[in-house]
Design a protein around this motif. Structure first.
Motif, short mmCIF file in Angstrom:
data_model
loop_
_atom_site.label_atom_id
_atom_site.label_comp_id
_atom_site.label_asym_id
_atom_site.label_seq_id
_atom_site.Cartn_x
_atom_site.Cartn_y
_atom_site.Cartn_z
N GLY A 192 -56.79 20.38 66.83
CA GLY A 192 -56.87 21.57 67.67
C GLY A 192 -55.85 22.62 67.25
O GLY A 192 -56.15 23.82 67.22
N ALA A 193 -54.65 22.17 66.92
CA ALA A 193 -53.61 23.10 66.47
C ALA A 193 -54.03 23.81 65.20
O ALA A 193 -53.84 25.03 65.06
CB ALA A 193 -52.30 22.35 66.26
N LEU A 194 -54.59 23.07 64.25
CA LEU A 194 -55.03 23.68 63.00
C LEU A 194 -56.07 24.77 63.24
O LEU A 194 -56.00 25.86 62.66
CB LEU A 194 -55.61 22.61 62.07
N LYS A 195 -57.04 24.48 64.09
CA LYS A 195 -58.10 25.46 64.37
C LYS A 195 -57.52 26.73 64.97
O LYS A 195 -57.89 27.85 64.58
CB LYS A 195 -59.13 24.84 65.31
N ASP A 196 -56.61 26.58 65.93
CA ASP A 196 -56.06 27.76 66.58
C ASP A 196 -55.09 28.52 65.68
O ASP A 196 -54.97 29.75 65.78
CB ASP A 196 -55.40 27.38 67.91
N LEU A 197 -54.38 27.81 64.81
CA LEU A 197 -53.51 28.49 63.86
C LEU A 197 -54.32 29.32 62.87
O LEU A 197 -53.93 30.43 62.50
CB LEU A 197 -52.66 27.46 63.11
N GLU A 198 -55.47 28.79 62.46
CA GLU A 198 -56.35 29.56 61.57
C GLU A 198 -56.81 30.85 62.25
O GLU A 198 -56.89 31.91 61.63
CB GLU A 198 -57.56 28.71 61.16
N LYS A 199 -57.11 30.76 63.55
CA LYS A 199 -57.55 31.95 64.28
C LYS A 199 -56.40 32.93 64.47
O LYS A 199 -56.60 34.14 64.41
CB LYS A 199 -58.15 31.53 65.62
N ALA A 200 -55.21 32.41 64.72
CA ALA A 200 -54.04 33.30 64.84
C ALA A 200 -53.78 34.02 63.53
O ALA A 200 -53.39 35.19 63.51
CB ALA A 200 -52.82 32.49 65.27
#
Length: 408
Positions: A192-200
């Motif tokens: 989940g962290a990876l996905k949201d970091l990519e979006k950030a």
């Protein structure tokens, strides 16, 4: 009433209603504009008082959202994020100064979670309400997680649930994705962290902290190549040497997981250059070199570690332990010789070195050498420490034990 009268009266009623609604709406906007003006002028106490006094003239949802904004962004003091105090800042004063100050504060009772829940129950599509509720629990998580009346994991879940609702309603911002990613990292939700970091990163592709956090998440998922690439990118993007060093240390950790000790060494050397006072780099280099059988390099790294805290006995103890763990305690003899020459004008450091040289010799069964080292340690310590310093009692105990062993 005749049809003609009804025909005339209905548009008249609609016109009056429209005028009244328009007037109320303008009044609502005027009050909010006034609050925003006061906030811009850093008159936070006056903003709160004005908002409180004119609350009845505002739409309930607007009033709650603005109160929440004030409490979460502009408070001077807070008590578990359930009571808040505000100040009108003076010329040249900033909010951090006010928060650090002492004095008597007029705390206002306000429950952002309860108030925002009321807004959501009446206006389930009110995006900002979910954002502020997520922000509220995010601040609670960072400030009070260990003393809050909800378990830490439940607070994190509330952060994510509300931010995700805001996103689902169209509020996609770097701030939200960044805060969700951080919360997921704390919860070990690496994917989940990876996905949201990519979006950030879509919003801010040059943010080094996002790459650093991506490296952490990828490492924990076992994606070592991706992790190393992200750590390297973080090093390149960071401008501050301290943060560059932190990413270099992370890169060395990843390289060690990959079994690439040479790559790990490169990053440790780089990190030490970025942050020469950071003990982690020489500390890890000692162990890396010892494991690779490079004892000269290990002694040099040990010297760098010792130089950071030459008066600290724990420092020498750590160094001895590393050499002892791989059965190479004899390598410390040359280390002590080198460092004693280097610190010839520092009696406290030399006392520390002689004392631990004695410890190392005792471990090796070289009791005569150990006894001599403790004698030398006492001579050095006398130049810098008072007679009642505990180190002298420790030396006496060591000497007594050694003399007994030499008589057997």
């Amino acid at each position: 009433m005749t049809t003609a009268k009804k025909t005339i009266l209905l548009p008249f009623i609609l016109m009056i209603t429209s005028l009244l609604w328009g007037a109320e709406n303008r009044q609502n906007e005027n009050i909010l504009d006034e609050i925003d003006r006061l906030i811009a002028n850093r008159q936070y106490q006056t903003a709160w008082t004005t908002l409180h006094d004119r609350a009845e003239a505002l739409e309930t949802g607007d009033m709650i959202l603005k109160k929440t904004e004030l409490t979460l962004l502009y408070y001077t003091k807070t008590n578990l994020h359930q009571m808040f105090a505000f100040s009108d800042l003076k010329e040249g004063e900033n909010l951090s100064d006010a928060r650090a100050g002492d004095g008597n504060f007029d705390f206002k009772l306000f429950d952002p979670a309860g108030a925002l829940s009321l807004v959501i129950s009446s206006e389930p599509g009110r995006t900002e309400a979910y954002f502020w509720l997520g922000e509220y629990y995010y601040q609670v998580m960072n400030l009070y997680a260990e003393v809050w009346d909800k378990p830490v994991q439940e607070i994190r879940s509330l952060v994510l649930a509300n931010f995700k609702m805001a996103v689902s309603l169209g509020m996609e911002t770097e701030e939200i994705y960044s805060k969700m990613a951080y919360t997921e990292l704390l919860s070990a939700n690496w994917e989940g962290a990876l996905k949201d970091l990519e979006k950030a990163l879509i919003f801010n592709p040059g943010n080094p902290s996002y790459y650093h956090d991506k490296a952490v998440a990828s490492l924990n998922l076992g994606h070592h190549t991706d992790a190393l690439a992200s750590a390297r990118q973080a090093m390149e993007e960071y401008k501050n040497p301290f943060y560059k060093a932190d990413s270099a240390f992370l890169a060395s950790t990843i390289a060690l997981h990959m079994g690439e000790s040479g790559t790990a060494e490169d990053y440790l050397v780089k990190g030490a250059a970025y942050s020469p006072d950071d003990y982690r780099f020489p500390d890890r280099l000692i162990r890396l070199y010892l494991n690779d059988g490079e004892y000269e390099k290990a002694r040099k790294a040990a010297g760098n570690l010792f130089a950071l805290y030459p008066d600290n006995p724990a420092n020498c103890t750590t160094i001895i332990q590393y050499f002892y763990n791989i059965g190479k305690l004899e390598e410390t003899e040359l280390f002590f010789t080198e460092q004693l020459d280097k610190f010839s004008g520092n009696p406290a450091a030399r006392g520390n070195l002689f004392f631990h040289k004695g410890i190392a010799a005792k471990y090796r069964g070289l009791n005569t050498q150990a006894l001599e080292a403790f004698e030398n340690a006492e001579d050095e310590f006398k130049k810098s420490y008072a007679p009642d310093n505990p180190v002298f009692a420790a030396i006496d105990n060591m000497r007594a034990e050694l003399r007994t062993l030499l008589q057997e």
